[in-house]
Motif scaffolding. Structure first.
Motif, short mmCIF file in Angstrom:
data_model
loop_
_atom_site.label_atom_id
_atom_site.label_comp_id
_atom_site.label_asym_id
_atom_site.label_seq_id
_atom_site.Cartn_x
_atom_site.Cartn_y
_atom_site.Cartn_z
N GLY A 1 0.79 -1.23 0.00
CA GLY A 1 0.00 0.00 0.00
C GLY A 1 0.82 1.27 0.00
O GLY A 1 0.33 2.33 -0.40
N GLY A 2 2.04 1.20 0.49
CA GLY A 2 2.88 2.38 0.49
C GLY A 2 2.60 3.38 1.59
O GLY A 2 3.18 4.46 1.61
N GLU A 3 1.71 3.03 2.52
CA GLU A 3 1.46 3.92 3.65
C GLU A 3 2.66 3.84 4.60
O GLU A 3 3.42 2.87 4.57
CB GLU A 3 0.18 3.52 4.37
N HIS A 4 2.80 4.84 5.46
CA HIS A 4 3.97 4.89 6.34
C HIS A 4 3.70 4.35 7.74
O HIS A 4 4.64 4.09 8.49
CB HIS A 4 4.49 6.33 6.44
N THR A 5 2.43 4.19 8.09
CA THR A 5 2.11 3.70 9.43
C THR A 5 1.07 2.59 9.34
O THR A 5 0.33 2.47 8.35
CB THR A 5 1.55 4.81 10.33
N LYS A 6 0.99 1.81 10.40
CA LYS A 6 -0.01 0.75 10.46
C LYS A 6 -1.41 1.36 10.49
O LYS A 6 -2.33 0.87 9.84
CB LYS A 6 0.21 -0.12 11.69
N LYS A 7 -1.55 2.44 11.23
CA LYS A 7 -2.85 3.11 11.32
C LYS A 7 -3.31 3.58 9.94
O LYS A 7 -4.46 3.35 9.55
CB LYS A 7 -2.77 4.32 12.27
N ALA A 8 -2.41 4.20 9.20
CA ALA A 8 -2.77 4.68 7.86
C ALA A 8 -3.09 3.52 6.93
O ALA A 8 -4.00 3.60 6.10
CB ALA A 8 -1.63 5.52 7.28
N THR A 9 -2.38 2.41 7.10
CA THR A 9 -2.63 1.23 6.28
C THR A 9 -4.00 0.66 6.56
O THR A 9 -4.76 0.34 5.64
CB THR A 9 -1.54 0.16 6.54
N VAL A 10 -4.35 0.51 7.82
CA VAL A 10 -5.66 -0.03 8.19
C VAL A 10 -6.77 0.92 7.76
O VAL A 10 -7.80 0.49 7.22
CB VAL A 10 -5.73 -0.32 9.71
N THR A 11 -6.56 2.22 7.94
CA THR A 11 -7.56 3.20 7.51
C THR A 11 -7.79 3.12 6.01
O THR A 11 -8.94 3.09 5.55
CB THR A 11 -7.12 4.62 7.91
N ARG A 12 -6.71 3.07 5.23
CA ARG A 12 -6.84 2.97 3.77
C ARG A 12 -7.54 1.68 3.37
O ARG A 12 -8.39 1.66 2.49
CB ARG A 12 -5.46 3.05 3.13
N ALA A 13 -7.21 0.58 4.05
CA ALA A 13 -7.84 -0.71 3.75
C ALA A 13 -9.34 -0.65 4.00
O ALA A 13 -10.14 -1.14 3.20
CB ALA A 13 -7.20 -1.82 4.57
N LEU A 14 -9.74 -0.03 5.09
CA LEU A 14 -11.17 0.11 5.40
C LEU A 14 -11.87 0.99 4.36
O LEU A 14 -12.99 0.69 3.92
CB LEU A 14 -11.37 0.66 6.80
N GLU A 15 -11.23 2.09 3.97
CA GLU A 15 -11.82 2.98 2.96
C GLU A 15 -12.01 2.23 1.64
O GLU A 15 -13.06 2.35 1.00
CB GLU A 15 -10.93 4.20 2.75
N GLU A 16 -11.00 1.47 1.23
CA GLU A 16 -11.11 0.73 -0.02
C GLU A 16 -12.15 -0.38 0.07
O GLU A 16 -12.88 -0.62 -0.89
CB GLU A 16 -9.74 0.16 -0.42
N PHE A 17 -12.24 -1.04 1.21
CA PHE A 17 -13.25 -2.07 1.43
C PHE A 17 -14.65 -1.49 1.28
O PHE A 17 -15.50 -2.04 0.57
CB PHE A 17 -13.07 -2.68 2.83
#
Length: 67
Positions: free
Chosen positions: A21-37
């Motif tokens: 995903g290229g995000e820099h933090t776990k929080k940003a990764t999980v947030t992006r994953a939820l948005e895409e879901f």
């Protein structure tokens, strides 16, 4: 509003998501994953509407504009 939560997430899956995903933090990764879901699920609902609307092939939308 943010909600603090504790989740048991597969660490290998999260690490893979971070790399892909290229995000820099776990929080940003999980947030992006939820948005895409959410976006994908909402798009799927729109696809369910295909064929649900009857089209009038004789309707002339340009003629309706000139009223």
């Amino acid at each position: 509003m943010h909600m603090a939560t504790n989740l048991a997430i597969d660490p290998e899956l999260l690490d893979h998501a971070l790399r892909v995903g290229g995000e820099h933090t776990k929080k940003a990764t999980v947030t992006r994953a939820l948005e895409e879901f959410i976006a994908r699920r909402e798009q799927a609902r729109i696809l369910d509407l295909i064929g649900a609307v009857e089209w009038d092939l004789e309707f002339d939308y340009k003629a309706e504009r000139s009223r």
